[in-house]
Structures are given as C-alpha cells and as structure tokens.
Design a protein around this motif. Structure first.
Motif, mmCIF file in Angstrom:
data_model
loop_
_atom_site.group_PDB
_atom_site.id
_atom_site.type_symbol
_atom_site.label_atom_id
_atom_site.label_comp_id
_atom_site.label_asym_id
_atom_site.label_seq_id
_atom_site.Cartn_x
_atom_site.Cartn_y
_atom_site.Cartn_z
ATOM 1 N N PRO A 1 0.827 -1.209 0.000
ATOM 2 C CA PRO A 1 0.000 0.000 0.000
ATOM 3 C C PRO A 1 0.860 1.256 0.000
ATOM 4 O O PRO A 1 1.964 1.273 0.529
ATOM 5 N N LEU A 2 0.334 2.322 -0.600
ATOM 6 C CA LEU A 2 1.047 3.594 -0.626
ATOM 7 C C LEU A 2 1.029 4.275 0.734
ATOM 8 O O LEU A 2 1.919 5.034 1.054
ATOM 9 N N LEU B 1 -8.999 1.266 2.177
ATOM 10 C CA LEU B 1 -10.212 1.281 1.371
ATOM 11 C C LEU B 1 -9.903 1.813 -0.030
ATOM 12 O O LEU B 1 -10.379 1.265 -1.030
ATOM 13 N N ALA B 2 -9.084 2.849 -0.096
ATOM 14 C CA ALA B 2 -8.699 3.391 -1.401
ATOM 15 C C ALA B 2 -7.965 2.340 -2.224
ATOM 16 O O ALA B 2 -8.195 2.203 -3.429
ATOM 17 N N GLU B 3 -7.081 1.579 -1.587
ATOM 18 C CA GLU B 3 -6.358 0.508 -2.286
ATOM 19 C C GLU B 3 -7.337 -0.567 -2.762
ATOM 20 O O GLU B 3 -7.206 -1.079 -3.877
ATOM 21 N N LEU B 4 -8.315 -0.914 -1.924
ATOM 22 C CA LEU B 4 -9.319 -1.914 -2.321
ATOM 23 C C LEU B 4 -10.164 -1.424 -3.489
ATOM 24 O O LEU B 4 -10.506 -2.214 -4.375
ATOM 25 N N LEU B 5 -10.497 -0.151 -3.495
ATOM 26 C CA LEU B 5 -11.240 0.400 -4.632
ATOM 27 C C LEU B 5 -10.430 0.243 -5.913
ATOM 28 O O LEU B 5 -10.972 -0.123 -6.960
ATOM 29 N N GLY B 6 -9.129 0.499 -5.823
ATOM 30 C CA GLY B 6 -8.264 0.333 -6.996
ATOM 31 C C GLY B 6 -8.250 -1.105 -7.483
ATOM 32 O O GLY B 6 -8.302 -1.373 -8.694
ATOM 33 N N GLU B 7 -8.204 -2.054 -6.552
ATOM 34 C CA GLU B 7 -8.253 -3.468 -6.937
ATOM 35 C C GLU B 7 -9.607 -3.811 -7.550
ATOM 36 O O GLU B 7 -9.694 -4.610 -8.484
ATOM 37 N N GLN C 1 -14.508 6.906 -7.586
ATOM 38 C CA GLN C 1 -14.557 6.898 -6.119
ATOM 39 C C GLN C 1 -13.152 6.853 -5.530
ATOM 40 O O GLN C 1 -12.859 7.545 -4.554
ATOM 41 N N SER C 2 -12.286 6.041 -6.121
ATOM 42 C CA SER C 2 -10.916 5.942 -5.649
ATOM 43 C C SER C 2 -10.191 7.276 -5.803
ATOM 44 O O SER C 2 -9.456 7.712 -4.896
ATOM 45 N N LEU C 3 -10.393 7.935 -6.931
ATOM 46 C CA LEU C 3 -9.773 9.240 -7.153
ATOM 47 C C LEU C 3 -10.299 10.268 -6.154
ATOM 48 O O LEU C 3 -9.517 11.020 -5.568
ATOM 49 N N GLU C 4 -11.611 10.284 -5.940
ATOM 50 C CA GLU C 4 -12.198 11.225 -4.981
ATOM 51 C C GLU C 4 -11.598 11.019 -3.594
ATOM 52 O O GLU C 4 -11.238 11.979 -2.903
ATOM 53 N N MET C 5 -11.459 9.769 -3.199
ATOM 54 C CA MET C 5 -10.894 9.470 -1.885
ATOM 55 C C MET C 5 -9.417 9.874 -1.835
ATOM 56 O O MET C 5 -8.965 10.461 -0.845
ATOM 57 N N ALA C 6 -8.668 9.581 -2.881
ATOM 58 C CA ALA C 6 -7.249 9.929 -2.911
ATOM 59 C C ALA C 6 -7.067 11.444 -2.808
ATOM 60 O O ALA C 6 -6.195 11.918 -2.068
ATOM 61 N N GLU C 7 -7.898 12.197 -3.517
ATOM 62 C CA GLU C 7 -7.786 13.652 -3.476
ATOM 63 C C GLU C 7 -8.188 14.204 -2.108
ATOM 64 O O GLU C 7 -7.640 15.199 -1.653
ATOM 65 N N GLU D 1 1.465 10.549 -4.994
ATOM 66 C CA GLU D 1 1.520 9.339 -5.823
ATOM 67 C C GLU D 1 0.168 8.629 -5.917
ATOM 68 O O GLU D 1 -0.180 8.105 -6.975
ATOM 69 N N HIS D 2 -0.582 8.608 -4.831
ATOM 70 C CA HIS D 2 -1.882 7.930 -4.862
ATOM 71 C C HIS D 2 -2.848 8.647 -5.804
ATOM 72 O O HIS D 2 -3.571 8.013 -6.566
ATOM 73 N N VAL D 3 -2.847 9.975 -5.758
ATOM 74 C CA VAL D 3 -3.702 10.754 -6.655
ATOM 75 C C VAL D 3 -3.251 10.532 -8.101
ATOM 76 O O VAL D 3 -4.075 10.322 -8.994
ATOM 77 N N LEU D 4 -1.943 10.537 -8.305
ATOM 78 C CA LEU D 4 -1.387 10.303 -9.645
ATOM 79 C C LEU D 4 -1.862 8.969 -10.203
ATOM 80 O O LEU D 4 -2.349 8.886 -11.334
ATOM 81 N N ARG D 5 -1.732 7.919 -9.417
ATOM 82 C CA ARG D 5 -2.146 6.591 -9.871
ATOM 83 C C ARG D 5 -3.650 6.548 -10.151
ATOM 84 O O ARG D 5 -4.088 5.958 -11.143
ATOM 85 N N SER D 6 -4.434 7.194 -9.304
ATOM 86 C CA SER D 6 -5.888 7.213 -9.508
ATOM 87 C C SER D 6 -6.272 7.977 -10.770
ATOM 88 O O SER D 6 -7.172 7.549 -11.506
ATOM 89 N N LEU D 7 -5.595 9.089 -11.033
ATOM 90 C CA LEU D 7 -5.863 9.837 -12.266
ATOM 91 C C LEU D 7 -5.594 8.973 -13.490
ATOM 92 O O LEU D 7 -6.385 8.955 -14.440
#
Length: 167
Positions: free
Chosen positions: A3-4, A12-18, A38-44, A52-58
C-alpha cells in the motif's frame, strides 16, 4: 502490492483500486469507472495536492475512460496525471506520454499521436536510458498508429524495433 499509505481510509482506497482492475477484467467498464472515480475522490480527499496515490488514480480513471471510448474525458485525466508526474518527479513521463499517444491514435488524431510518440524517443535518447520498456511501448504504439494511418512499411519497422527492444 505494498500500500502507498497506512490506515483504514488508505486501505479502502487501495481496495477500490483493486476493484477497478477486477471489474475491468470482467468487462464491466461502467462499474470500473464508478470505482475508479470513487478511488480518485478518496485519494484527493486524503492527499490534497500532488501525491503518488492521486497520480495513480488519475491514470486509472483515464485508462478506464479510454477503454469506454470517452476520449475527451480520458484525455483530461491523463493530461492531469502527466502534469502531476512531472511535478512529482521533475522529469517527463514516458508512461503517460505513450498513453496519450495511444489515446490520440484511437481518436484518429494521428499527427498528434506521432508527435508525442516521437518526442518519447527523443526524451529516452536524451536521458541515455537506451532499451527501456517505455521506449519499446512507444515503438509498438507507433506501429499501431502507422497501421491505422496506412503506413504499412513504417508500421513493420516500428514493430520490429519494439521486438528488438523487448529482447
């Protein structure tokens, strides 16, 4: 995958990505899109600004939208990811440049795709990176571009170069 960040919200953000990957693999792109957003919204929310998390979500949102042929929206997310990558890493992003090149190709904007992909080659050569996956992928994307654009000879040359770089 490590995880980041730690904590329940980050997990939860990591699970959304999966979940995005799973839904995309199953072919349920609307669900993948919903989870990616949803993952991007949470990361932001968790990481205002560049992270990095926002970058990956974008990048993930852009990838899903590209697959759904929502090209203009995909371009917006991928360009944001490319800009953020440059701010975080102080260098050009070969990965996002190749993704944008492929997006422009799929939009039928062949000259723009070619310009971006050829710039990747120049960047790699300038860095002295030599045989990289990013360079090979840009040659492969150029091969696809020239196939669509009617340049069979150029497509074959690019495909052979990509194969040589992967070996």
């Amino acid at each position: 995958v490590r995880p980041l960040c730690a904590g329940p919200d980050h997990q939860l953000a990591e699970l959304l990505g999966e979940g995005v990957n799973l839904m995309h693999t199953k072919g349920d792109n609307p669900a993948a899109k919903r989870l990616a957003l949803q993952s991007l919204e949470m990361a932001e929310r968790l990481h205002p600004g560049d992270h990095e998390h926002v970058l990956r979500s974008l990048g993930t949102v852009g990838w899903v939208l590209h697959d759904m042929a929502e090209f203009e929206a995909a371009m917006s997310y991928l360009q944001r990811a490319r800009s953020m990558y440059r701010r975080l890493h102080h260098k050009d992003s070969i990965v996002y440049d190749v993704k944008l090149g492929l997006l422009f190709k799929d939009m039928g904007r062949y000259a723009e795709a070619e310009r971006i992909l050829l710039a990747v080659h120049g960047e790699v050569l300038q860095r002295g990176d030599g045989k990289t996956v990013g360079l090979a992928n840009s040659h492969l994307t150029l091969a696809k571009l020239y196939t669509d654009w009617g340049g069979a000879g150029r497509a074959e040359t690019e495909a052979r170069t990509a194969l040589d770089l992967h070996l």
